[in-house]
Design a protein around this motif. Structure first.
Motif, PDB file in Angstrom:
ATOM      1  N   PRO A 205       0.701  -1.161  -0.128  1.00  0.00           N
ATOM      2  CA  PRO A 205       0.030   0.023   0.209  1.00  0.00           C
ATOM      3  C   PRO A 205       0.951   1.289  -0.034  1.00  0.00           C
ATOM      4  CG  PRO A 205      -0.208  -1.033   2.224  1.00  0.00           C
ATOM      5  CD  PRO A 205       0.533  -1.892   1.267  1.00  0.00           C
ATOM      6  N   VAL A 206       1.988   1.139   0.521  1.00  0.00           N
ATOM      7  CA  VAL A 206       2.873   2.533   0.696  1.00  0.00           C
ATOM      8  C   VAL A 206       4.337   1.985  -0.017  1.00  0.00           C
ATOM      9  CG1 VAL A 206       3.854   4.070   2.276  1.00  0.00           C
ATOM     10  CG2 VAL A 206       1.671   3.163   2.484  1.00  0.00           C
ATOM     11  N   SER A 207       4.808   2.972  -0.831  1.00  0.00           N
ATOM     12  CA  SER A 207       6.082   3.141  -1.211  1.00  0.00           C
ATOM     13  C   SER A 207       6.699   4.525  -1.042  1.00  0.00           C
ATOM     14  CB  SER A 207       6.158   2.723  -2.668  1.00  0.00           C
ATOM     15  OG  SER A 207       7.898   2.371  -3.012  1.00  0.00           O
ATOM     16  N   LEU A 208       7.851   4.723  -0.628  1.00  0.00           N
ATOM     17  CA  LEU A 208       8.693   5.818  -0.383  1.00  0.00           C
ATOM     18  C   LEU A 208       9.940   6.080  -1.051  1.00  0.00           C
ATOM     19  CD1 LEU A 208       8.003   6.402   3.688  1.00  0.00           C
ATOM     20  CD2 LEU A 208       6.476   7.033   1.741  1.00  0.00           C
ATOM     21  N   VAL A 209      10.183   7.331  -1.486  1.00  0.00           N
ATOM     22  CA  VAL A 209      11.634   7.628  -1.714  1.00  0.00           C
ATOM     23  C   VAL A 209      12.070   8.729  -0.531  1.00  0.00           C
ATOM     24  CG1 VAL A 209      13.005   8.528  -3.398  1.00  0.00           C
ATOM     25  CG2 VAL A 209      11.287   7.323  -4.156  1.00  0.00           C
ATOM     26  N   SER A 210      12.924   8.323   0.287  1.00  0.00           N
ATOM     27  CA  SER A 210      13.158   9.272   1.295  1.00  0.00           C
ATOM     28  C   SER A 210      14.679   9.624   1.447  1.00  0.00           C
ATOM     29  CB  SER A 210      12.699   8.844   2.529  1.00  0.00           C
ATOM     30  OG  SER A 210      13.409   7.647   3.090  1.00  0.00           O
ATOM     31  N   VAL A 211      14.861  11.006   1.788  1.00  0.00           N
ATOM     32  CA  VAL A 211      16.132  11.361   2.222  1.00  0.00           C
ATOM     33  C   VAL A 211      16.180  11.404   3.791  1.00  0.00           C
ATOM     34  CG1 VAL A 211      17.767  13.196   2.099  1.00  0.00           C
ATOM     35  CG2 VAL A 211      16.746  12.372   0.045  1.00  0.00           C
ATOM     36  N   VAL A 212      17.218  10.956   4.356  1.00  0.00           N
ATOM     37  CA  VAL A 212      17.202  10.999   6.009  1.00  0.00           C
ATOM     38  C   VAL A 212      18.377  12.035   6.113  1.00  0.00           C
ATOM     39  CG1 VAL A 212      17.649   9.867   7.979  1.00  0.00           C
ATOM     40  CG2 VAL A 212      16.420   8.684   6.025  1.00  0.00           C
ATOM     41  N   LEU A 213      17.560  13.120   7.005  1.00  0.00           N
ATOM     42  CA  LEU A 213      18.698  14.131   7.238  1.00  0.00           C
ATOM     43  C   LEU A 213      19.098  13.874   8.713  1.00  0.00           C
ATOM     44  CD1 LEU A 213      16.457  17.020   6.098  1.00  0.00           C
ATOM     45  CD2 LEU A 213      18.373  16.206   4.701  1.00  0.00           C
ATOM     46  N   ASP A 214      19.805  15.001   9.103  1.00  0.00           N
ATOM     47  CA  ASP A 214      20.483  14.568  10.501  1.00  0.00           C
ATOM     48  C   ASP A 214      19.265  14.398  11.442  1.00  0.00           C
ATOM     49  OD1 ASP A 214      19.492  17.195  10.354  1.00  0.00           O
ATOM     50  OD2 ASP A 214      21.438  18.188  11.201  1.00  0.00           O
ATOM     51  N   THR A 215      17.983  14.981  11.628  1.00  0.00           N
ATOM     52  CA  THR A 215      17.050  14.901  12.479  1.00  0.00           C
ATOM     53  C   THR A 215      15.610  14.584  12.150  1.00  0.00           C
ATOM     54  OG1 THR A 215      16.284  17.258  12.475  1.00  0.00           O
ATOM     55  CG2 THR A 215      18.130  16.562  14.127  1.00  0.00           C
TER      56      THR A 215
END
Length: 168
Positions: A46-56
Motif C-alpha cells: 500500500p505504501v512506497s517511499l523515496v526518502s532522504v534522511v537528514l540529521d533529525t
C-alpha cells in the motif's frame, strides 16, 4: 532528540552530498512518485517511499499511498523513520512485523499509521554516502522475497539516476 543518532546521521560528508541535490524540484518529485508507484504496484504494497534522511528528520521526496499527517508533513522525525535503519546499515533493511519486533514495537510512526512491515534499500550518492532509502511498507505481517528486494534495488538505481539529473 537522540544525540547519537544526530551525530551518526549529521556527518558533514552526508549533509554535503544531500545538499547537492535540488530535492524540492517539482519535476524530480513527480518522477520519484512514479518510481514509488511502480514499486508499490509490483510488490502489492500500500505504501512506497523515496526518502532522504537528514540529521533529525526523514524527508519524503517521492511516494505512493502516503496520506494524513505524514503526507502533510512530508516526513517524520528520524528516530521514527524505518528508513533511518536502512541508511545507518548501508544495506537492505527488513522488518517482518513491526508490532512484534523489539526494535520497532513502540515506534509512534507504525502505531499512528497502522503500518507493520518494511523493506528498504539504500540510496547511495556518487561520493559513496547513503543519503536515503527506497522502501515499501505494508499493513500486514509480511515476509519479503529476493524478488521483492530486486524490484526495490532496481527502483533505487532509477531514483539515483533521476536525482543525478537534478544536481545543484
Amino acid at each position: 532528540m537522540n544525540t547519537d543518532l544526530f551525530d551518526r546521521l549529521g556527518t558533514p560528508e552526508r549533509m554535503l552530498e544531500i545538499a547537492g541535490f535540488d530535492l524540492l524540484n517539482a519535476d524530480l518529485r513527480t518522477s520519484l512518485d512514479e518510481v514509488a508507484k511502480r514499486s508499490a504496484t509490483l510488490l502489492e504494497a500500500p505504501v512506497s517511499l523515496v526518502s532522504v534522511v537528514l540529521d533529525t528528520s526523514q524527508m519524503i521526496i517521492g511516494g505512493h499511498g502516503v496520506s494524513g499527517w505524514v503526507q502533510e508533513a512530508q516526513g517524520t522525525p528520524a528516530e521514527w523513520a524505518m528508513c533511518t535503519h536502512t541508511v545507518l546499515a548501508g544495506e537492505p533493511y527488513c522488518v517482518i512485523d513491526g508490532r512484534k519486533d523489539p526494535k520497532h514495537a513502540g515506534n509512534p510512526f507504525l502505531t499512528m499509521t497502522g503500518l507493520r512491515s518494511y523493506l528498504g534499500v539504500p540510496l547511495t550518492g556518487e561520493a559513496g554516502q547513503v543519503i536515503g532509502a527506497h522502501c515499501v511498507i505494508d499493513t500486514r505481517r509480511r515476509i519479503f522475497t529476493d524478488v521483492d528486494l530486486a524490484v526495490l534495488t532496481d527502483g533505487a538505481e532509477k531514483i539515483m539516476k533521476l536525482m543525478r539529473a537534478y544536481r545543484v
